[in-house]
Design a protein around this motif. Sequence first.
Motif, PDB file in Angstrom:
ATOM      1  N   GLY A  26      10.308   5.588  -3.530  1.00 23.36           N
ATOM      2  CA  GLY A  26      11.186   6.025  -4.598  1.00 23.36           C
ATOM      3  C   GLY A  26      10.515   7.057  -5.482  1.00 23.36           C
ATOM      4  O   GLY A  26       9.361   7.431  -5.282  1.00 23.36           O
ATOM      5  N   SER A  27      11.216   7.504  -6.506  1.00 17.13           N
ATOM      6  CA  SER A  27      10.685   8.544  -7.386  1.00 17.13           C
ATOM      7  C   SER A  27       9.453   8.084  -8.156  1.00 17.13           C
ATOM      8  O   SER A  27       8.636   8.899  -8.570  1.00 17.13           O
ATOM      9  CB  SER A  27      11.771   8.989  -8.381  1.00 17.13           C
ATOM     10  N   THR A  45       4.745  13.459 -15.403  1.00 16.99           N
ATOM     11  CA  THR A  45       5.931  12.604 -15.333  1.00 16.99           C
ATOM     12  C   THR A  45       5.603  11.199 -15.808  1.00 16.99           C
ATOM     13  O   THR A  45       6.359  10.577 -16.564  1.00 16.99           O
ATOM     14  CB  THR A  45       6.482  12.562 -13.897  1.00 16.99           C
ATOM     15  N   GLY A  46       4.453  10.680 -15.371  1.00 14.53           N
ATOM     16  CA  GLY A  46       4.038   9.356 -15.813  1.00 14.53           C
ATOM     17  C   GLY A  46       3.730   9.307 -17.299  1.00 14.53           C
ATOM     18  O   GLY A  46       4.030   8.318 -17.978  1.00 14.53           O
ATOM     19  N   LEU A  47       3.131  10.384 -17.837  1.00 12.94           N
ATOM     20  CA  LEU A  47       2.832  10.430 -19.267  1.00 12.94           C
ATOM     21  C   LEU A  47       4.109  10.460 -20.105  1.00 12.94           C
ATOM     22  O   LEU A  47       4.197   9.787 -21.143  1.00 12.94           O
ATOM     23  CB  LEU A  47       1.963  11.644 -19.580  1.00 12.94           C
ATOM     24  N   LEU A  48       5.094  11.213 -19.643  1.00  8.44           N
ATOM     25  CA  LEU A  48       6.372  11.238 -20.365  1.00  8.44           C
ATOM     26  C   LEU A  48       7.064   9.880 -20.306  1.00  8.44           C
ATOM     27  O   LEU A  48       7.681   9.441 -21.282  1.00  8.44           O
ATOM     28  CB  LEU A  48       7.273  12.319 -19.768  1.00  8.44           C
ATOM     29  N   THR A  73       0.798  -1.227   0.000  1.00 10.79           N
ATOM     30  CA  THR A  73       0.000   0.000   0.000  1.00 10.79           C
ATOM     31  C   THR A  73       0.825   1.268   0.000  1.00 10.79           C
ATOM     32  O   THR A  73       0.311   2.340  -0.343  1.00 10.79           O
ATOM     33  CB  THR A  73      -0.921   0.030   1.232  1.00 10.79           C
ATOM     34  N   GLY A  74       2.109   1.201   0.419  1.00 13.50           N
ATOM     35  CA  GLY A  74       2.902   2.409   0.547  1.00 13.50           C
ATOM     36  C   GLY A  74       2.477   3.275   1.716  1.00 13.50           C
ATOM     37  O   GLY A  74       2.799   4.462   1.765  1.00 13.50           O
ATOM     38  N   GLU A  75       1.753   2.704   2.687  1.00 10.20           N
ATOM     39  CA  GLU A  75       1.279   3.446   3.844  1.00 10.20           C
ATOM     40  C   GLU A  75       1.910   2.903   5.121  1.00 10.20           C
ATOM     41  O   GLU A  75       2.228   1.727   5.221  1.00 10.20           O
ATOM     42  CB  GLU A  75      -0.255   3.354   3.953  1.00 10.20           C
ATOM     43  N   ARG A 111       1.777   8.100  -6.446  1.00 11.33           N
ATOM     44  CA  ARG A 111       1.625   8.955  -5.291  1.00 11.33           C
ATOM     45  C   ARG A 111       2.777   9.964  -5.219  1.00 11.33           C
ATOM     46  O   ARG A 111       3.929   9.628  -5.421  1.00 11.33           O
ATOM     47  CB  ARG A 111       1.595   8.102  -4.026  1.00 11.33           C
ATOM     48  N   ARG A 112       2.435  11.230  -4.964  1.00 11.43           N
ATOM     49  CA  ARG A 112       3.396  12.331  -4.816  1.00 11.43           C
ATOM     50  C   ARG A 112       4.186  12.606  -6.103  1.00 11.43           C
ATOM     51  O   ARG A 112       5.309  13.086  -6.064  1.00 11.43           O
ATOM     52  CB  ARG A 112       4.359  12.069  -3.653  1.00 11.43           C
TER      53      ARG A 112
END
Length: 408
Positions: free
Chosen positions: A116-117, A363-366, A80-82, A357-358
């Motif tokens: 991570g990024s 950025t995701g589209l590129l 979950t990253g939580e 997240r964050r």
Amino acid sequence: MKRTAIDYAAVYQALPGMVALLTPDLVYADVNEAFVHGTGRSREELLGRYLFDVFPDNPNDPDSSGAHNLRASLLRVVATGERDTMALQRYDVESPERPGEWEARFWSPVNTPVLGSDGSVVLIVHRVEEVTELMRARDRAGVDQSRVLEAELYTRARELQELNNRLRQAHARERQVALALQRSMLPAPRQVGHLAAVRYRPAVGALNVCGDWYDLVDLVRGHRIGVSVGDVVGHGLEAAGVMGQLRSALTAASRVAAGPAEALDVVARYAHVVDGAESATAVTTFVDFDRHTIDYSSAGHPPPVLVHPDGRVEFLDRATDPPLDARPEPARRPEASTTFTPGATLVLYTDGLVERRREDIDTGLLRLAESLRRHRTRDPESLADIVLRELLPPGGATDDTALVVVRL
């Protein structure tokens, strides 16, 4: 005032509490001095080793559950990253001085992800509060009421853990039923006479699955196909049911509509009376192979991507409107058109492929555009697999992902 550089590695080692850094595979990456002292294990005995090889459950106590509960908490953090804060846990730890002898320890762990990024978990900060001496002091003092309270709290904690386990099992069963229902309603690419690949990846470690869908349909006039994707807010069987209704409505509307905007107009009116369709998004494209054109319209959905044979990447983003049920009164949606040459590739997807997240969605589209550009000569099946592998986090995304790749 001159700013002084801070040695965070030294700060980490000086922390008074027990702190370990774990990889997503639950291997010790680093430990501070307090962790070494508190566990009685040297850095050499810890670093590079799997946590539960170092601290397994007590084999002499079939009711021992500390390691099991900790493993479940850490896996939730990875999925979950939580952050996950655990209740007080009893752990039976093998004595480093007397192998084969197990000591009762009481630890209160907090597990926090380091992202991570790309939004994936790269490390877990495993912080432990040691309360064993407090428990032993109460025992030595003979405070009967404290021992009763301790036993009661421990019993309640185990009951809550068992209840949580049962709830997760029930949710897991619902999730499987919903996924099976969804797959039964999603079409296979062979239903249209063109080279296409489709993929669906459910969310990992979350219940918000079964809202994403795709559709490929032969259109009635000319050498044309309709390609669409959409996303329903919600989870489980309810979302799967709404998804099926909206997909079926768009399939029927696309066969008779003059263009994609008109098809979305019809579905938007239908969504207005469907419970659970609030904020649903969709994008649809009409591909004309005789005219080499793509007409498209979007209802609040990320734009399709057209990859030209020369490597140029074009986002189809000139006809974007609010989600299907966003307006109280229906209004005509925008529509745009572009051209393609044979050998181009059309890609439609849902936001689970590009959103993290964050991270800004651009950025995701590129990242998607670059992956498609580099691998554009691959066949649709291979290209779909490569895109998922390069864009989704290693452990899977926390949102559904639908992907359609069509070679034009």
